[in-house]
Design an enzyme around this catalytic site. Structure first.
Site, short mmCIF file in Angstrom:
data_model
loop_
_atom_site.label_atom_id
_atom_site.label_comp_id
_atom_site.label_asym_id
_atom_site.label_seq_id
_atom_site.Cartn_x
_atom_site.Cartn_y
_atom_site.Cartn_z
N ARG A 145 0.84 -1.20 0.00
CA ARG A 145 0.00 0.00 0.00
C ARG A 145 0.88 1.26 0.00
NH1 ARG A 145 -2.22 1.47 6.04
NH2 ARG A 145 -0.51 0.56 7.24
N GLU A 177 -17.99 4.92 -1.52
CA GLU A 177 -17.26 4.30 -2.63
C GLU A 177 -18.08 4.26 -3.91
OE1 GLU A 177 -15.03 2.98 0.95
OE2 GLU A 177 -17.17 3.13 0.46
N PHE A 212 -14.37 -2.80 0.30
CA PHE A 212 -15.30 -1.77 -0.16
C PHE A 212 -15.11 -1.46 -1.65
CE2 PHE A 212 -14.17 -0.41 4.34
CZ PHE A 212 -15.11 -1.25 4.91
N HIS A 225 -5.49 -3.17 1.77
CA HIS A 225 -5.98 -3.93 2.93
C HIS A 225 -6.74 -5.20 2.50
CE1 HIS A 225 -5.02 -0.04 4.58
NE2 HIS A 225 -5.13 -0.51 5.81
N ASP A 236 -8.66 -5.85 12.21
CA ASP A 236 -9.95 -5.33 11.73
C ASP A 236 -10.98 -6.44 11.53
OD1 ASP A 236 -8.97 -2.81 11.82
OD2 ASP A 236 -8.77 -2.55 9.65
N ARG A 292 -1.72 -4.48 3.59
CA ARG A 292 -1.38 -3.64 4.74
C ARG A 292 -0.05 -4.07 5.38
NH1 ARG A 292 -5.04 -3.52 10.30
NH2 ARG A 292 -3.95 -1.81 11.37
#
Length: 313
Positions: free
Chosen positions: A10, A58, A83, A109, A117, A167
């Site tokens: 990322r 999004e 997303f 991610h 998460d 990530r």
């Protein structure tokens, strides 16, 4: 012995956007209130007038990007993979895919390495979703070098591209003078004669380590980096498996619909062979430290080694 350099892809994405932005005024980056996490904040700092925060929306972001593409801009839209590919699927399919617009999707991610998460954010289905969209190029780079090269290749490619980033910081393995990135072309990282192992994303470095462990047991594995899931390198897959007779796929994704399924389709049509798919097996992820989750799900070098060793018996 010096420690292996590790960089999250990322971060590579954010840095690559800045380099492209310096060379191309038509590049616009859109984010969904996640610039700090997706690392498009690096681009935002350098080119604030060309970074648009669309908020936690999004689907709207995708519609805006589609409009920009029809005006000759090259938009990169960014959010978490869950997303960007999941919540956003309808808009990506109908607003980008169907009219075949020149929009790039930077999805960060991805996979269980999102860590704490948990399952709601650990997208394990995105490669499957995106490769089903006609005309969509799907890329899953293995390290910093490859991620930056993939972003540039995505810009140069005319049409929709899905880029998958992680990530977790991963080893830099492609920092060699002869490295070359080409959409749709896999890379043989280690030649072997006993089994062909096709890996993608962060699993490439883990597979290379597993291959060393297999070698100690007398198993000569060929390791191939499949950074482009679609279009997949059919020629290389057939060539390798016709030599070894056995195939394994390794991915930080569901074994259904991702790299394993793509390779299986090629083998069924062109080079029938026994295939072992290593990945997440029809289940959701869970909350926990990324490295521990990768170990628990058998996606680290040790897990890959054990599964391939049993498969070769």
């Amino acid at each position: 012995m010096s420690e292996v350099k590790k960089i999250a892809t990322r971060d590579s994405y954010g840095n690559a956007l800045v380099e492209l932005g310096k060379a191309h005024d038509d590049l616009i980056v859109l984010d969904a209130d996640l610039a700090g996490a997706t690392k498009t904040c690096i681009f935002q700092k350098e080119f604030p007038e060309r970074h648009w925060d669309c908020g936690i929306a999004e689907c709207n972001m995708t519609g805006i990007a589609a409009g920009l593409a029809t005006c000759g801009k090259v938009p990169f839209i960014s959010s978490f993979a869950m997303f960007a590919a999941g919540r956003n699927y309808d808009q990506v399919r109908n607003s980008i895919g169907y009219p075949h617009l020149n929009v790039k999707i930077g999805a960060t991610h991805a996979g269980i390495s999102v860590g704490e998460d948990g399952a709601t954010h650990q997208c394990l289905e995105d490669l499957s979703l995106m490769r089903e969209i006609p005309g969509m190029v799907v890329i899953n780079p293995s390290d910093d070098v490859e991620a930056r090269a993939a972003v540039k290749a995505a810009y140069d490619h005319v049409g929709p591209v899905y880029l998958r980033f992680g990530r977790l910081a991963v080893p830099v393995i492609n920092d060699t003078p002869d490295y070359k990135f080409e959409i749709g072309k896999g890379i043989v990282l280690k030649e072997g004669k006993d089994v062909s192992i096709f890996a993608t994303g962060l699993e490439v470095s883990e597979t290379l380590e597993a291959a060393k462990m297999l070698a100690a047991d007398g198993i000569d594995a060929e390791v191939i980096n499949i950074h482009t899931i679609k279009p997949i390198d059919r020629e290389l897959i057939v060539k390798s498996v016709s030599k070894t007779g056995k195939a394994v796929t390794v991915e930080e994704h569901s074994i259904n619909g991702g790299l394993g399924s793509a390779v299986a389709e090629v083998l069924c049509e062109e080079q029938p062979a026994k295939l072992l798919r290593i990945g997440v097996e029809d289940r959701f992820g869970e909350s926990g430290p990324a490295v521990e989750l990768i170990h628990k799900y058998g996606l680290d070098a040790e897990g890959i080694y054990n599964k391939v060793k049993n498969y070769m018996k």
